[in-house]
Design an enzyme around this catalytic site. Structure first.
Site, PDB file in Angstrom:
ATOM      1  N   ASP A   1       0.857  -1.183   0.000  1.00  0.00           N
ATOM      2  CA  ASP A   1       0.000   0.000   0.000  1.00  0.00           C
ATOM      3  C   ASP A   1       0.893   1.232   0.000  1.00  0.00           C
ATOM      4  OD1 ASP A   1      -3.284   0.070   0.906  1.00  0.00           O
ATOM      5  OD2 ASP A   1      -2.218   1.969   0.681  1.00  0.00           O
TER       6      ASP A   1
ATOM      7  N   ASP B   1       3.404   2.490  -4.040  1.00  0.00           N
ATOM      8  CA  ASP B   1       2.426   3.386  -4.657  1.00  0.00           C
ATOM      9  C   ASP B   1       2.379   3.022  -6.139  1.00  0.00           C
ATOM     10  OD1 ASP B   1       1.203   5.531  -6.000  1.00  0.00           O
ATOM     11  OD2 ASP B   1       1.882   6.984  -4.512  1.00  0.00           O
TER      12      ASP B   1
ATOM     13  N   ASN C   1      -5.503  -4.194  -7.068  1.00  0.00           N
ATOM     14  CA  ASN C   1      -6.680  -3.896  -6.251  1.00  0.00           C
ATOM     15  C   ASN C   1      -6.793  -2.422  -5.850  1.00  0.00           C
ATOM     16  OD1 ASN C   1      -8.811  -4.619  -4.076  1.00  0.00           O
ATOM     17  ND2 ASN C   1      -7.143  -3.707  -2.882  1.00  0.00           N
TER      18      ASN C   1
ATOM     19  N   TYR D   1     -14.027   7.180 -12.517  1.00  0.00           N
ATOM     20  CA  TYR D   1     -14.025   5.810 -11.980  1.00  0.00           C
ATOM     21  C   TYR D   1     -14.527   4.825 -13.045  1.00  0.00           C
ATOM     22  CZ  TYR D   1     -14.877   2.053  -8.565  1.00  0.00           C
ATOM     23  OH  TYR D   1     -14.865   0.852  -7.877  1.00  0.00           O
TER      24      TYR D   1
ATOM     25  N   LYS E   1     -12.347   1.877 -14.772  1.00  0.00           N
ATOM     26  CA  LYS E   1     -12.750   0.474 -14.578  1.00  0.00           C
ATOM     27  C   LYS E   1     -13.123  -0.187 -15.906  1.00  0.00           C
ATOM     28  CE  LYS E   1     -12.307   0.092 -10.022  1.00  0.00           C
ATOM     29  NZ  LYS E   1     -11.220  -0.715  -9.467  1.00  0.00           N
TER      30      LYS E   1
HETATM   31  P1  NAD Z   1     -10.300   0.557   0.253  1.00  0.00           P
HETATM   32  O1  NAD Z   1     -10.283   2.045   0.251  1.00  0.00           O
HETATM   33  O2  NAD Z   1     -10.441  -0.158   1.555  1.00  0.00           O
HETATM   34  O3  NAD Z   1      -9.011  -0.010  -0.484  1.00  0.00           O
HETATM   35  C1  NAD Z   1      -8.317   0.680  -1.488  1.00  0.00           C
HETATM   36  C2  NAD Z   1      -6.858   0.712  -1.116  1.00  0.00           C
HETATM   37  O4  NAD Z   1      -6.102   1.301  -2.187  1.00  0.00           O
HETATM   38  C3  NAD Z   1      -6.566   1.530   0.151  1.00  0.00           C
HETATM   39  O5  NAD Z   1      -5.895   0.710   1.088  1.00  0.00           O
HETATM   40  C4  NAD Z   1      -5.679   2.659  -0.345  1.00  0.00           C
HETATM   41  O6  NAD Z   1      -4.680   3.021   0.584  1.00  0.00           O
HETATM   42  C5  NAD Z   1      -5.066   2.031  -1.600  1.00  0.00           C
HETATM   43  N1  NAD Z   1      -4.524   3.004  -2.546  1.00  0.00           N
HETATM   44  C6  NAD Z   1      -5.085   4.156  -2.986  1.00  0.00           C
HETATM   45  N2  NAD Z   1      -4.257   4.794  -3.831  1.00  0.00           N
HETATM   46  C7  NAD Z   1      -3.148   4.020  -3.948  1.00  0.00           C
HETATM   47  C8  NAD Z   1      -1.940   4.124  -4.670  1.00  0.00           C
HETATM   48  N3  NAD Z   1      -1.673   5.201  -5.442  1.00  0.00           N
HETATM   49  N4  NAD Z   1      -1.025   3.128  -4.569  1.00  0.00           N
HETATM   50  C9  NAD Z   1      -1.263   2.066  -3.779  1.00  0.00           C
HETATM   51  N5  NAD Z   1      -2.379   1.907  -3.045  1.00  0.00           N
HETATM   52  C10 NAD Z   1      -3.311   2.883  -3.138  1.00  0.00           C
HETATM   53  O7  NAD Z   1     -11.499   0.138  -0.724  1.00  0.00           O
HETATM   54  P2  NAD Z   1     -12.003  -1.301  -1.238  1.00  0.00           P
HETATM   55  O8  NAD Z   1     -13.472  -1.231  -1.261  1.00  0.00           O
HETATM   56  O9  NAD Z   1     -11.346  -2.410  -0.541  1.00  0.00           O
HETATM   57  O10 NAD Z   1     -11.510  -1.231  -2.774  1.00  0.00           O
HETATM   58  C11 NAD Z   1     -10.599  -2.136  -3.351  1.00  0.00           C
HETATM   59  C12 NAD Z   1     -10.865  -2.211  -4.845  1.00  0.00           C
HETATM   60  O11 NAD Z   1     -12.181  -2.747  -5.057  1.00  0.00           O
HETATM   61  C13 NAD Z   1     -10.829  -0.859  -5.553  1.00  0.00           C
HETATM   62  O12 NAD Z   1     -10.190  -0.994  -6.813  1.00  0.00           O
HETATM   63  C14 NAD Z   1     -12.307  -0.541  -5.741  1.00  0.00           C
HETATM   64  O13 NAD Z   1     -12.527   0.299  -6.851  1.00  0.00           O
HETATM   65  C15 NAD Z   1     -12.872  -1.932  -5.970  1.00  0.00           C
HETATM   66  N6  NAD Z   1     -14.317  -2.046  -5.730  1.00  0.00           N
HETATM   67  C16 NAD Z   1     -14.848  -1.809  -4.492  1.00  0.00           C
HETATM   68  C17 NAD Z   1     -16.220  -1.944  -4.309  1.00  0.00           C
HETATM   69  C18 NAD Z   1     -16.875  -1.735  -2.961  1.00  0.00           C
HETATM   70  O14 NAD Z   1     -18.099  -1.754  -2.887  1.00  0.00           O
HETATM   71  N7  NAD Z   1     -16.126  -1.578  -1.874  1.00  0.00           N
HETATM   72  C19 NAD Z   1     -17.036  -2.291  -5.388  1.00  0.00           C
HETATM   73  C20 NAD Z   1     -16.466  -2.507  -6.634  1.00  0.00           C
HETATM   74  C21 NAD Z   1     -15.099  -2.402  -6.802  1.00  0.00           C
END
Ligand code: NAD
Length: 249
Positions: free
Chosen positions: A32, A58, A79, A144, A148
């Site tokens: 992360d 990052d 992710n 977004y 995606k």
């Molecule tokens: P989350 O915010 O808990 O996790 C996202 C993580 O990405 C965070 O830990 C953040 O620190 C990290 N991050 C952000 N920018 C970054 C960078 N430049 N480099 C490295 N890490 C970075 O959210 P989540 O819900 O666990 O999301 C994870 C994935 O699932 C994302 O791609 C999100 O778009 C996708 N998603 C989530 C949902 C939902 O309902 N939660 C639905 C569809 C898709």
């Protein structure tokens, strides 16, 4: 056989859940951009009995990408993600760029970084965490949705380029997932709209999901486990949609 798994954005939510699920059988590296968060998550997991490595990474940082290209990774899970909601006319240009950088350019560059060793080892599995927004749109989420959608094109292209090796690339596309972030949004929306949390879930969050349930992180982890396993070696360039029927509309 134990594989080396690298997961981006894994200090919370879906990435953290997938890491725990895969840690029982594989050598997992959670990464992360925030050093403190990734270390805290590693310690928390260790107390829960899950042993993982932690790496500051990052997805937009060239030095970090270079360091990744020097590691031998068997399974990459793209992710990391962020969100910003605004109508296009008011969308700050730098925010639009940031979302594309993190969720589309980032996965392309991590993929580029791991492919050399995957080709040498004649093995690789790349999973993008896309979204139902890889297939359909919602208003005010132009960056977004564009990022995606782009992941599916990226996976199709790379799948063709690496088809001669035992390397696959697929995109997992969930509707709303039961994460802390989504639970917090429910509380906030209930306050903003002056309605109950149950109404936020039913009328706003799960409006487009006919099965009226959030996707569990474990469902995503199980899908990833299948896609990296032996029965999926000919599944590549596909979108795996876990949306409770959203895209049937
Ligand atoms: P989350 O915010 O808990 O996790 C996202 C993580 O990405 C965070 O830990 C953040 O620190 C990290 N991050 C952000 N920018 C970054 C960078 N430049 N480099 C490295 N890490 C970075 O959210 P989540 O819900 O666990 O999301 C994870 C994935 O699932 C994302 O791609 C999100 O778009 C996708 N998603 C989530 C949902 C939902 O309902 N939660 C639905 C569809 C898709």
């Amino acid at each position: 056989m134990k594989k080396k798994v690298f997961i981006t954005g894994a200090s919370s939510g879906i990435g953290e859940g997938i890491a725990k699920h895969l840690a029982k059988d594989h050598k997992v590296i959670i990464s992360d951009f925030s050093e403190s968060r990734v270390k805290q998550t590693q310690e928390k997991m260790s107390k829960q009995g899950f042993q993982v490595e932690a790496q500051v990474f990052d997805v937009t940082n060239e030095a970090h990408l270079q360091a990744l290209s020097e590691q031998s990774i068997d399974i990459l899970i793209n992710n990391a993600g962020i969100q910003y909601v605004s109508k296009i006319e008011d969308f700050p240009a730098e925010k639009w760029q940031q979302l594309i950088d993190v969720m589309l350019v980032g996965p392309a560059m991590t993929t580029r970084a791991v492919l050399r060793s995957m080709k040498q080892n004649n093995f690789g599995r790349i999973i993008n965490i896309g979204s139902v927004h890889s297939l359909v749109a919602s208003a005010y989420k132009s960056a977004y949705v564009s990022a995606k959608h782009g992941l599916i094109g990226l996976a199709k292209t790379v799948a063709l380029e690496v088809a001669a090796s035992d390397i696959t690339i697929n995109t997992v596309c969930p509707g709303y997932v039961d994460t802390d972030m989504v639970r917090n949004q429910i509380k906030q929306q209930a306050e903003v709209h002056q309605i109950s949390e149950a109404e936020v879930i039913d009328k706003i969050m799960l409006k487009n999901m006919p099965k009226k349930q959030f996707i569990e992180i474990l469902e995503l982890a199980g899908t990833v486990e299948f896609l990296i396993g032996p029965y999926a070696k000919n599944i590549t360039a596909q979108a795996f949609v876990l949306d409770g029927g959203w895209t049937a509309h």
